[in-house]
Each structure stands twice: as C-alpha cells, then as structure tokens.
Design a protein around this motif. Structure first.
Motif, mmCIF file in Angstrom:
data_model
loop_
_atom_site.group_PDB
_atom_site.id
_atom_site.type_symbol
_atom_site.label_atom_id
_atom_site.label_comp_id
_atom_site.label_asym_id
_atom_site.label_seq_id
_atom_site.Cartn_x
_atom_site.Cartn_y
_atom_site.Cartn_z
ATOM 1 N N TYR A 89 44.828 20.135 106.405
ATOM 2 C CA TYR A 89 43.644 20.738 105.384
ATOM 3 C C TYR A 89 44.154 20.839 104.167
ATOM 4 O O TYR A 89 43.336 20.990 103.045
ATOM 5 C CB TYR A 89 43.088 22.042 106.258
ATOM 6 N N TRP A 90 45.460 21.155 103.888
ATOM 7 C CA TRP A 90 45.871 21.467 102.583
ATOM 8 C C TRP A 90 46.976 20.420 101.897
ATOM 9 O O TRP A 90 47.604 20.686 101.062
ATOM 10 C CB TRP A 90 46.631 22.824 102.435
ATOM 11 N N ASP A 91 46.675 19.192 102.652
ATOM 12 C CA ASP A 91 47.422 18.274 102.420
ATOM 13 C C ASP A 91 47.268 17.788 100.726
ATOM 14 O O ASP A 91 48.273 17.141 100.168
ATOM 15 C CB ASP A 91 46.955 16.992 102.838
ATOM 16 N N ALA A 92 46.246 18.034 99.908
ATOM 17 C CA ALA A 92 46.076 17.892 98.719
ATOM 18 C C ALA A 92 47.058 18.834 97.888
ATOM 19 O O ALA A 92 47.422 18.128 96.563
ATOM 20 C CB ALA A 92 44.878 18.238 98.075
ATOM 21 N N ILE A 93 47.618 19.933 98.385
ATOM 22 C CA ILE A 93 48.470 20.554 97.508
ATOM 23 C C ILE A 93 49.974 20.768 98.190
ATOM 24 O O ILE A 93 50.714 21.330 97.726
ATOM 25 C CB ILE A 93 48.162 22.044 97.212
ATOM 26 N N ILE A 94 50.156 20.208 99.344
ATOM 27 C CA ILE A 94 51.413 20.316 99.953
ATOM 28 C C ILE A 94 51.917 18.855 100.562
ATOM 29 O O ILE A 94 51.397 18.176 100.997
ATOM 30 C CB ILE A 94 51.413 20.850 101.200
ATOM 31 N N GLY A 95 53.226 18.568 99.959
ATOM 32 C CA GLY A 95 53.764 17.255 100.108
ATOM 33 C C GLY A 95 54.764 16.926 98.923
ATOM 34 O O GLY A 95 54.935 17.494 97.972
ATOM 35 N N PRO A 96 55.471 15.844 99.006
ATOM 36 C CA PRO A 96 56.330 15.468 97.957
ATOM 37 C C PRO A 96 55.713 15.290 96.476
ATOM 38 O O PRO A 96 54.542 14.459 96.495
ATOM 39 C CB PRO A 96 56.953 13.966 98.534
ATOM 40 N N GLY A 97 56.190 16.111 95.816
ATOM 41 C CA GLY A 97 55.809 15.815 94.294
ATOM 42 C C GLY A 97 54.233 16.526 94.029
ATOM 43 O O GLY A 97 53.901 16.738 92.939
ATOM 44 N N LYS A 98 53.635 17.407 94.995
ATOM 45 C CA LYS A 98 52.586 18.115 94.933
ATOM 46 C C LYS A 98 53.037 19.456 94.680
ATOM 47 O O LYS A 98 54.115 19.844 94.333
ATOM 48 C CB LYS A 98 51.926 17.961 96.485
ATOM 49 N N PRO A 99 51.954 20.144 94.102
ATOM 50 C CA PRO A 99 52.010 21.436 93.699
ATOM 51 C C PRO A 99 52.805 22.232 94.693
ATOM 52 O O PRO A 99 54.008 23.213 93.919
ATOM 53 C CB PRO A 99 50.824 22.224 93.786
ATOM 54 N N ILE A 100 52.600 22.363 95.875
ATOM 55 C CA ILE A 100 53.958 22.916 96.671
ATOM 56 C C ILE A 100 54.918 21.799 97.229
ATOM 57 O O ILE A 100 54.426 21.005 98.254
ATOM 58 C CB ILE A 100 53.066 23.619 98.000
ATOM 59 N N ASP A 101 55.732 21.573 96.582
ATOM 60 C CA ASP A 101 56.643 20.204 96.585
ATOM 61 C C ASP A 101 57.665 20.314 97.524
ATOM 62 O O ASP A 101 58.421 21.103 97.636
ATOM 63 C CB ASP A 101 57.311 20.069 95.356
ATOM 64 N N THR A 102 57.570 19.321 98.686
ATOM 65 C CA THR A 102 58.416 19.400 99.750
ATOM 66 C C THR A 102 59.611 18.661 99.368
ATOM 67 O O THR A 102 60.666 18.660 100.235
ATOM 68 C CB THR A 102 57.954 18.775 101.036
ATOM 69 N N ASP A 103 59.828 18.310 98.331
ATOM 70 C CA ASP A 103 61.220 17.828 97.639
ATOM 71 C C ASP A 103 62.018 18.738 97.500
ATOM 72 O O ASP A 103 63.240 18.964 97.056
ATOM 73 C CB ASP A 103 60.830 16.881 96.226
ATOM 74 N N ARG A 104 61.323 20.098 97.163
ATOM 75 C CA ARG A 104 61.974 21.394 96.608
ATOM 76 C C ARG A 104 61.848 22.365 97.739
ATOM 77 O O ARG A 104 62.902 23.134 97.925
ATOM 78 C CB ARG A 104 61.213 21.804 95.390
ATOM 79 N N TYR A 105 60.815 22.289 98.438
ATOM 80 C CA TYR A 105 60.763 23.489 99.439
ATOM 81 C C TYR A 105 60.576 22.859 100.877
ATOM 82 O O TYR A 105 60.330 21.976 101.267
ATOM 83 C CB TYR A 105 59.425 24.098 99.300
ATOM 84 N N PHE A 106 61.214 23.868 101.756
ATOM 85 C CA PHE A 106 60.790 23.602 103.320
ATOM 86 C C PHE A 106 59.738 24.392 103.789
ATOM 87 O O PHE A 106 59.640 25.457 103.626
ATOM 88 C CB PHE A 106 62.115 24.199 103.823
ATOM 89 N N VAL A 107 58.655 23.646 104.102
ATOM 90 C CA VAL A 107 57.420 24.309 104.259
ATOM 91 C C VAL A 107 57.202 24.194 105.835
ATOM 92 O O VAL A 107 57.399 23.130 106.602
ATOM 93 C CB VAL A 107 56.268 23.491 103.660
#
Length: 389
Positions: A89-107
């Motif tokens: 449901y929040w895929d628009a903002i969570i993922g590689p390069g997205k606002p909640i960047d999973t290249d930087r964060y462990f979500v």
C-alpha cells in the motif's frame, strides 16, 4: 506465499494497482515470540506475527525504519509478495531510491496481534481465531484483551530478534499512525523520528465511533457471543459486512462519492420499490461483503478495543509524549472524516507544547481518510527531507 487478502481489500477499496512486475518480490516471514504477558497481565502461550523486510541493517543496527499498518491492513506495505501480485500500500514511497530509500534503510513491517485478516494465509497473527494450546480450540472471546501498547511490545520483540538497536523512524497510516505515537511514548530513546499519517488522539468521540463500527457484529445472531468457530457453525458475515460498510464510508470523502450521485443500477427503481437500491448502496454492499469474506469478526472487535486503548497507560496525551522523540512529521488529509482536522491541529499544538520539532504536510485527493494509504506519493519529497535532517 501467495498474497490473497490484499487484492480483495484493494478491489473493495478501489485501490487495485494493476499488473505486477517481477521486481521487489519479498519473502513473508514468521516471528515466533514465545510466551507473552499482555499489559493487562494475561498470558498468551505462543506469540506469532508475520513480517517482511527490505534493505539491509547496518553493523550498528541503527538504520531501521518500522512501518505500522492501518486497521484493515497487514505487513504488506511495500514490494510484492509474488511476481504477479499487487504492490504494497505504501510502495510509492518505500523501496530503492524512493523517499524511504531501502538502499539506505532497513525497513520492517509486521502484522499486528489480533489482525483482522486472519483468514488470509499470508497474514500471520495471534488472536481470538488462533488455537488455544490448552484446549485445542480457537480462543474466541477467552483471548485476552490487547492494547495498542501490546502491538508495540510484540513488534519490539521482533526488532530485537533482528538486531535493531535504534529506529531511524517509525511511521504508519491511521491505526499505524497510532502505533507510531504509542511507540514514541513507550520507547522515546529508541526512536529518532516519528511520522504519524492520518492519525490523532483517540478521544471519547472517536471511542464512540469505534463502537459504532463494531455494533453490527454483536447484533448478528451468528456471532453467538463469539462462539462461531467450528464445523456446522456459520460466521457472522452479515454483521461483519455491515461493520465494514460503516468503516468504508467513514474512511472516504464526499468528493469520492460524487461519482455515484443520483446513480441507480440497472433494473433498480428506488422511487417505486422500497427494496431497490441506489448505486452508492449497491457499491457499499458489494465492497463490504467482499471484505467480510477475507476477515474475522472477533478479530475486528479486538482491533477496535486495541484502538480504544490507545495511550491508556498515561493520564493524558501530553504526559505520554513529554519525553518522546524530538522530530515529528505529522501528515494529515484535510478531508479526513475519521481523524478530523481540528483533532490533528490539537495534537500538533500539544506536541509543540512539549518541545517537539513538528513539521506538517497535507494530502490532497478525493479519498478522504484513505488518502493516507493510497495517495502518499505527493509528499514523498517532504518525507525524504525529513529523513535527511
């Protein structure tokens, strides 16, 4: 695992996101938490919750972000659980390069206790539909009452097991926003930032609304005081559908409903026959019936109670957050009919009064409360900036 419950929910809410691409396919895992004592003093023999992750935890265990889900949701906030399944449901903002960047964060995102989606095989939860090891039968209403704080404590056990030492942020929409606030009160030194979305304090007015949500379940004869599990018994699907109908309309705005203005389905004539339906009634009936088939009535009641027990261990909202994390981004929807704008303003003022650094962002769109689930992309830059501070 193949995700079945979220497509049904997405279709019911009108949020289906189209064909999936074979990227970001994630594994749904199960956390076995062992015996758990609730905040009310009861014991749950074997705590189990499902969860999913994306990204990598750094060596210090400090780059984690926890996403908490909404009332009718589960851990599927981002990525896909099968190659042909829908995005979270929040895929628009969570993922590689997205606002909640999973290249930087462990979500991390987890199913709550008493999750309403227990009939869905991709939701893992412990609640009234779970088997009581002492009897070999579902707990039903013998399952102990759990509070929002119990959601937090079960998630804390999960994070500890994953090696998380500090959360860069805790966030979530609606019920997830409430969990985020409860997290901030319970573990102020563990969290750097808080982002509650479409959420505010649960006052007596909102407690009353939650009672209205659940009332049809209790009026359904098939509910049978919660004892509807087992062969030969019928679940209270009619009452549960009526409950979901209330929630569905409450979570939407008048702008969304304009598409049904003066609409009448083919073959219906409400001006002549009292049993005939308007288009909005037919849509609500169909959406609610579909949702009832993928959820559990007792779990709905327990989820309502957990929301009513928001911050119940503190004398006031201000007292609960007096020592909480300093940085907050409060995201609201001006047309939200669940958490009204005035309640959000009061929460922001209270947070500022306790010395918090509070930013605010607003969501536009016709979906009302559901803008915080389906329309987060426009505030992506604000989220990115907030995490960069």
């Amino acid at each position: 695992m193949i995700r079945r419950g979220w497509p049904a929910l997405a279709l019911a809410l009108g949020l289906w996101m189209g064909p999936a691409m074979a990227q970001d396919v994630l594994e749904k895992r199960v956390f076995e938490g062992g015996a758990y004592q609730t905040r009310g003093g009861a014991t749950i023999g074997n705590l189990r919750i499902g969860y999913q992750t994306m990204g990598r935890l750094n060596a210090e265990g400090t780059n984690a972000i926890l996403i908490c889900h909404f009332f009718s949701g589960n851990s599927h906030a981002f990525g896909r659980l099968s190659a042909n399944g829908p995005a979270g449901y929040w895929d628009a903002i969570i993922g590689p390069g997205k606002p909640i960047d999973t290249d930087r964060y462990f979500v991390v995102s987890a199913d709550t206790l008493v999750n309403v989606n227990v009939p869905d095989s991709a939701t893992v939860t412990t609640g009234p539909a779970s088997i009581n090891p002492d009897t070999g039968r579902p707990y039903a209403l013998t399952f102990p009452v759990v509070s929002m704080r119990d959601f937090v404590e079960s998630q804390k056990r999960l994070l500890d097991s994953l090696g998380v030492k500090r959360l860069a942020m805790v966030a979530g929409p609606s019920n997830g926003g409430l969990q985020s606030i409860e997290w901030a009160a319970a573990y102020p030194g563990f969290i750097e930032r808080v982002m509650p979305v479409i959420a505010a304090d649960i006052d007596a007015w909102m407690q009353g609304w939650l009672d209205v949500w659940e009332a049809p379940i209790r009026l359904d004869p098939n509910w049978a005081e919660g004892n509807y599990y087992g062969q030969g018994r019928e679940a209270p699907l009619r009452g549960l559908a009526e409950a979901w109908k209330i929630v569905t309309l409450h979570a939407r705005d008048r702008l969304w409903a304009k598409q049904y203005d003066r609409g009448v389905p083919e073959g219906q004539d409400p001006a002549r026959r009292i049993g005939d339906r308007f288009a909005i009634e037919r849509w609500l009936d169909d959406a609610a019936a579909a949702r009832a088939r993928t959820s559990d009535a007792n779990s709905f009641l327990y989820m309502v109670r957990a929301n009513q027990l928001f911050l119940n261990e503190y004398p006031s909202f201000a007292a609960a957050l007096s020592g909480g994390p300093a940085r907050w981004l409060v995201v609201s929807a001006p047309t939200d009919r669940v958490f009204l704008a005035e309640g959000v303003r009061e929460m922001v003022e209270t947070l500022k009064g306790t010395g918090k650094q509070v930013e605010t962002a607003e969501l536009a769109g016709p979906l009302g409360h559901l803008n915080g689930v389906a329309a987060m992309a426009p505030v992506g830059d604000r989220i990115r900036a907030f995490l960069a501070q």
